[in-house]
Each structure stands twice: as C-alpha cells, then as structure tokens.
Design a protein around this motif. Structure first.
Motif, PDB file in Angstrom:
ATOM      1  N   PRO A   1       0.828  -1.212   0.000  1.00 37.76           N
ATOM      2  CA  PRO A   1       0.000   0.000   0.000  1.00 37.76           C
ATOM      3  C   PRO A   1       0.856   1.253   0.000  1.00 37.76           C
ATOM      4  CG  PRO A   1      -0.629  -1.475   1.795  1.00 37.76           C
ATOM      5  CD  PRO A   1       0.545  -2.089   1.135  1.00 37.76           C
ATOM      6  N   LYS A   2       0.394   2.265  -0.699  1.00 43.47           N
ATOM      7  CA  LYS A   2       1.162   3.504  -0.718  1.00 43.47           C
ATOM      8  C   LYS A   2       0.385   4.645  -0.060  1.00 43.47           C
ATOM      9  CE  LYS A   2      -0.286   4.662  -5.399  1.00 43.47           C
ATOM     10  NZ  LYS A   2      -1.460   3.759  -5.359  1.00 43.47           N
ATOM     11  N   LYS A   3       1.115   5.691   0.216  1.00 43.16           N
ATOM     12  CA  LYS A   3       0.552   6.881   0.854  1.00 43.16           C
ATOM     13  C   LYS A   3      -0.711   7.339   0.115  1.00 43.16           C
ATOM     14  CE  LYS A   3       2.643  11.062   2.669  1.00 43.16           C
ATOM     15  NZ  LYS A   3       3.866  11.857   2.745  1.00 43.16           N
ATOM     16  N   GLY A   4      -1.754   7.619   0.834  1.00 43.68           N
ATOM     17  CA  GLY A   4      -2.985   8.109   0.226  1.00 43.68           C
ATOM     18  C   GLY A   4      -4.008   7.019  -0.030  1.00 43.68           C
ATOM     19  N   ASP A   5      -3.563   5.760  -0.035  1.00 43.09           N
ATOM     20  CA  ASP A   5      -4.503   4.645  -0.239  1.00 43.09           C
ATOM     21  C   ASP A   5      -5.479   4.535   0.936  1.00 43.09           C
ATOM     22  OD1 ASP A   5      -3.469   3.818  -2.633  1.00 43.09           O
ATOM     23  OD2 ASP A   5      -2.240   2.205  -1.811  1.00 43.09           O
ATOM     24  N   VAL A   6      -6.646   3.994   0.654  1.00 42.25           N
ATOM     25  CA  VAL A   6      -7.614   3.748   1.724  1.00 42.25           C
ATOM     26  C   VAL A   6      -7.542   2.270   2.095  1.00 42.25           C
ATOM     27  CG1 VAL A   6     -10.073   3.746   2.354  1.00 42.25           C
ATOM     28  CG2 VAL A   6      -9.118   5.633   1.012  1.00 42.25           C
ATOM     29  N   ALA A   7      -7.326   2.014   3.364  1.00 37.98           N
ATOM     30  CA  ALA A   7      -7.157   0.643   3.837  1.00 37.98           C
ATOM     31  C   ALA A   7      -8.354   0.217   4.673  1.00 37.98           C
ATOM     32  CB  ALA A   7      -5.893   0.545   4.676  1.00 37.98           C
ATOM     33  N   LEU A   8      -8.675  -1.060   4.558  1.00 39.19           N
ATOM     34  CA  LEU A   8      -9.734  -1.626   5.382  1.00 39.19           C
ATOM     35  C   LEU A   8      -9.115  -2.792   6.151  1.00 39.19           C
ATOM     36  CD1 LEU A   8     -12.867  -1.123   5.682  1.00 39.19           C
ATOM     37  CD2 LEU A   8     -13.130  -3.190   4.333  1.00 39.19           C
ATOM     38  N   GLY A   9      -9.284  -2.779   7.443  1.00 41.59           N
ATOM     39  CA  GLY A   9      -8.674  -3.853   8.226  1.00 41.59           C
ATOM     40  C   GLY A   9      -9.335  -4.022   9.566  1.00 41.59           C
ATOM     41  N   MET A  10      -8.810  -4.990  10.310  1.00 42.66           N
ATOM     42  CA  MET A  10      -9.375  -5.279  11.615  1.00 42.66           C
ATOM     43  C   MET A  10      -8.401  -4.873  12.710  1.00 42.66           C
ATOM     44  SD  MET A  10     -10.980  -8.810  13.020  1.00 42.66           S
ATOM     45  CE  MET A  10      -9.439  -9.571  13.421  1.00 42.66           C
ATOM     46  N   ILE A  11      -8.936  -4.264  13.761  1.00 43.67           N
ATOM     47  CA  ILE A  11      -8.106  -3.924  14.922  1.00 43.67           C
ATOM     48  C   ILE A  11      -7.740  -5.234  15.624  1.00 43.67           C
ATOM     49  CG2 ILE A  11      -8.048  -2.771  17.189  1.00 43.67           C
ATOM     50  CD1 ILE A  11      -8.231  -0.643  15.064  1.00 43.67           C
ATOM     51  N   VAL A  12      -6.447  -5.492  15.720  1.00 43.30           N
ATOM     52  CA  VAL A  12      -6.042  -6.737  16.378  1.00 43.30           C
ATOM     53  C   VAL A  12      -5.479  -6.480  17.767  1.00 43.30           C
ATOM     54  CG1 VAL A  12      -5.733  -8.173  14.333  1.00 43.30           C
ATOM     55  CG2 VAL A  12      -3.842  -6.745  15.090  1.00 43.30           C
ATOM     56  N   LYS A  13      -5.142  -5.233  18.016  1.00 43.98           N
ATOM     57  CA  LYS A  13      -4.570  -4.914  19.323  1.00 43.98           C
ATOM     58  C   LYS A  13      -4.659  -3.415  19.568  1.00 43.98           C
ATOM     59  CE  LYS A  13      -1.541  -6.857  22.349  1.00 43.98           C
ATOM     60  NZ  LYS A  13      -1.401  -8.241  22.746  1.00 43.98           N
ATOM     61  N   THR A  14      -4.947  -3.049  20.799  1.00 44.16           N
ATOM     62  CA  THR A  14      -4.844  -1.632  21.146  1.00 44.16           C
ATOM     63  C   THR A  14      -3.902  -1.517  22.332  1.00 44.16           C
ATOM     64  OG1 THR A  14      -6.859  -1.901  22.436  1.00 44.16           O
ATOM     65  CG2 THR A  14      -7.103  -0.801  20.328  1.00 44.16           C
ATOM     66  N   GLY A  15      -2.904  -0.674  22.173  1.00 41.46           N
ATOM     67  CA  GLY A  15      -1.926  -0.489  23.249  1.00 41.46           C
ATOM     68  C   GLY A  15      -2.082   0.895  23.841  1.00 41.46           C
ATOM     69  N   LYS A  16      -1.027   1.367  24.524  1.00 43.44           N
ATOM     70  CA  LYS A  16      -1.082   2.684  25.148  1.00 43.44           C
ATOM     71  C   LYS A  16      -1.103   3.799  24.113  1.00 43.44           C
ATOM     72  CE  LYS A  16       0.773   2.165  29.749  1.00 43.44           C
ATOM     73  NZ  LYS A  16       2.024   1.997  30.454  1.00 43.44           N
ATOM     74  N   ALA A  17      -0.314   3.608  23.053  1.00 47.67           N
ATOM     75  CA  ALA A  17      -0.231   4.665  22.044  1.00 47.67           C
ATOM     76  C   ALA A  17      -0.618   4.185  20.660  1.00 47.67           C
ATOM     77  CB  ALA A  17       1.182   5.235  22.011  1.00 47.67           C
ATOM     78  N   LEU A  18      -0.501   2.886  20.445  1.00 47.10           N
ATOM     79  CA  LEU A  18      -0.723   2.367  19.093  1.00 47.10           C
ATOM     80  C   LEU A  18      -1.872   1.372  19.031  1.00 47.10           C
ATOM     81  CD1 LEU A  18       2.950   1.530  18.007  1.00 47.10           C
ATOM     82  CD2 LEU A  18       1.650   3.550  17.376  1.00 47.10           C
ATOM     83  N   SER A  19      -2.539   1.394  17.902  1.00 44.26           N
ATOM     84  CA  SER A  19      -3.509   0.340  17.614  1.00 44.26           C
ATOM     85  C   SER A  19      -2.940  -0.417  16.414  1.00 44.26           C
ATOM     86  CB  SER A  19      -4.863   0.921  17.221  1.00 44.26           C
ATOM     87  OG  SER A  19      -5.315   1.777  18.237  1.00 44.26           O
ATOM     88  N   ILE A  20      -2.957  -1.713  16.504  1.00 42.97           N
ATOM     89  CA  ILE A  20      -2.434  -2.529  15.418  1.00 42.97           C
ATOM     90  C   ILE A  20      -3.605  -3.007  14.563  1.00 42.97           C
ATOM     91  CG2 ILE A  20      -0.947  -4.500  14.809  1.00 42.97           C
ATOM     92  CD1 ILE A  20       0.539  -2.613  16.646  1.00 42.97           C
ATOM     93  N   VAL A  21      -3.452  -2.823  13.260  1.00 47.92           N
ATOM     94  CA  VAL A  21      -4.518  -3.184  12.328  1.00 47.92           C
ATOM     95  C   VAL A  21      -4.001  -4.261  11.381  1.00 47.92           C
ATOM     96  CG1 VAL A  21      -6.107  -2.299  10.567  1.00 47.92           C
ATOM     97  CG2 VAL A  21      -5.294  -0.768  12.365  1.00 47.92           C
TER      98      VAL A  21
END
Ligand SMILES: [Zn+2]
Length: 204
Positions: free
Chosen positions: A78-98
C-alpha cells in the motif's frame, strides 16, 4: 554462572530499551527472556534469551505470552494516500495494530500490518486508543506513511474510523447512537468509538 547470566541480562536491559509492540528491530536484537515469552515466528531463543531472527515489527501477545517479529520484506505494498480496510487486532497505550486486508477495492493476498498512532485517530483529542477502537473492530483508514512493510494509518476525517463493530458484552453488531457512540440493541450496552460516516455501509 547463574550470577554471570543475570549480570548480562541486566546489562542488556540497560543498554537497550525493551522492544514493545510496534517497535522496529533488526536481526539479533534482544526481545526479552524466555520466562516472559515463548519465541514465535521471526524470533529465536539462545541461552534463555529471545532475539529477533529477521528485521521487522515486534508483536507481543501478553495474554498468550508470545513474541513475534513480522518481517519487513513483503509483496506489493500500500502507498501513501490509499484507503485501507482492516481489523483492529490490538490496542496499546499509544498504538492500535490493524491487520489490513483490503486496499482500495483490492484484497491483499495476505493481510499486512498497519498501526494507528493515538494522535492519528481523530482531530479531537483522544486519551487512549481504547476510547476509539476495540479488538475486532473493522476500520477504514488512510495510509499516511510506510516504513519497510509497516504501514502507518490515520482515521482523521469523517470518512475514516470504525465501519463495523460488535458488542463487547454479547457479540451483536452495534448500531450508531450518535457521532461518538454505538449501542447494542440486544443488551443495551453502549460503547464509544471513532465512528466513520460509512459505518454499516461498507462491504466487508
Ligand atoms: Zn450487546
């Protein structure tokens, strides 16, 4: 011998901050000790210490006590500006992993990892990612940067945010109540999210 080992461990911890989920590591970088984690994909164990086997992003599963390093070399990305669809797999203190499954209208052959920094969730101040996302939510996000095979995402803007979510109490699909919260029509549970205007309208 035992004493020598603990000195080494202490030294390793001092010279190098312990990698967290989302940290970038290089082959041979120390990740932790075997008592904390079971080594997994992208890691190896040597004398009770766990190291990165390849360059990539660290993913720590605290519940399962597993550590993985997701490799940086990857197929077309994926490149800058693309629209991504994904699932949240983890939420941390500062980051959410998708786990990104779709870019634009194109499904990826295998999901790739993206992160949403807490400052990239909304134009409004978000204290912690869990105020906006929960594990299992489907999110629409914009690709704002990439480093290696890790993509950085943003859900700033009305179009972006959660497009599909389930009640964390009973598992029923949640329905928007207002701009900031979703409600479960089965059990009445109300949950806060960063909601996309396309909530419920996005084909998954
Ligand atoms: Zn419910």
């Amino acid at each position: 011998m035992k004493e020598k080992n603990s000195v080494k461990k202490r030294w390793l911890r001092m010279v190098k901050p312990k990698p967290k989920t989302g940290s970038f590591v290089l082959p041979g970088d120390w990740l932790g000790v075997i008592e904390e984690f079971t080594p997994n994909e992208g890691t190896y164990e040597e004398k009770g210490e766990v190291y990165a086997a390849n360059a990539g992003m660290v993913l720590i599963d605290k519940m399962e006590r597993r550590v993985r390093v997701v490799p940086v070399e990857a197929p077309p990305f994926p490149k800058k500006g693309d629209v991504a669809l994904g699932m949240i797999v983890k939420t941390g203190k500062a980051l959410s992993i998708v786990s990104v499954a779709r870019i634009g209208g194109r499904f990826l052959s295998s999901p790739c990892s993206g992160v949403i920094h807490v400052s990239q969730i909304s134009n409004e101040f978000v204290v912690k990612p869990t105020d906006a996302f929960k594990t299992g939510d489907i999110v629409k996000a914009k690709v704002i940067d990439r480093r290696g095979d890790l993509i950085q995402l943003s859900t700033i803007g009305k179009k972006f945010g959660v497009v599909h979510a389930f009640c964390s109490k009973c598992g029923t699909m949640l329905i928007p109540k207002n701009e900031k919260s979703l409600i479960c029509h089965n059990c009445g549970n109300e949950e806060k999210r960063k909601i996309s205007v396309d909530y419920g309208k996005t084909k998954i």
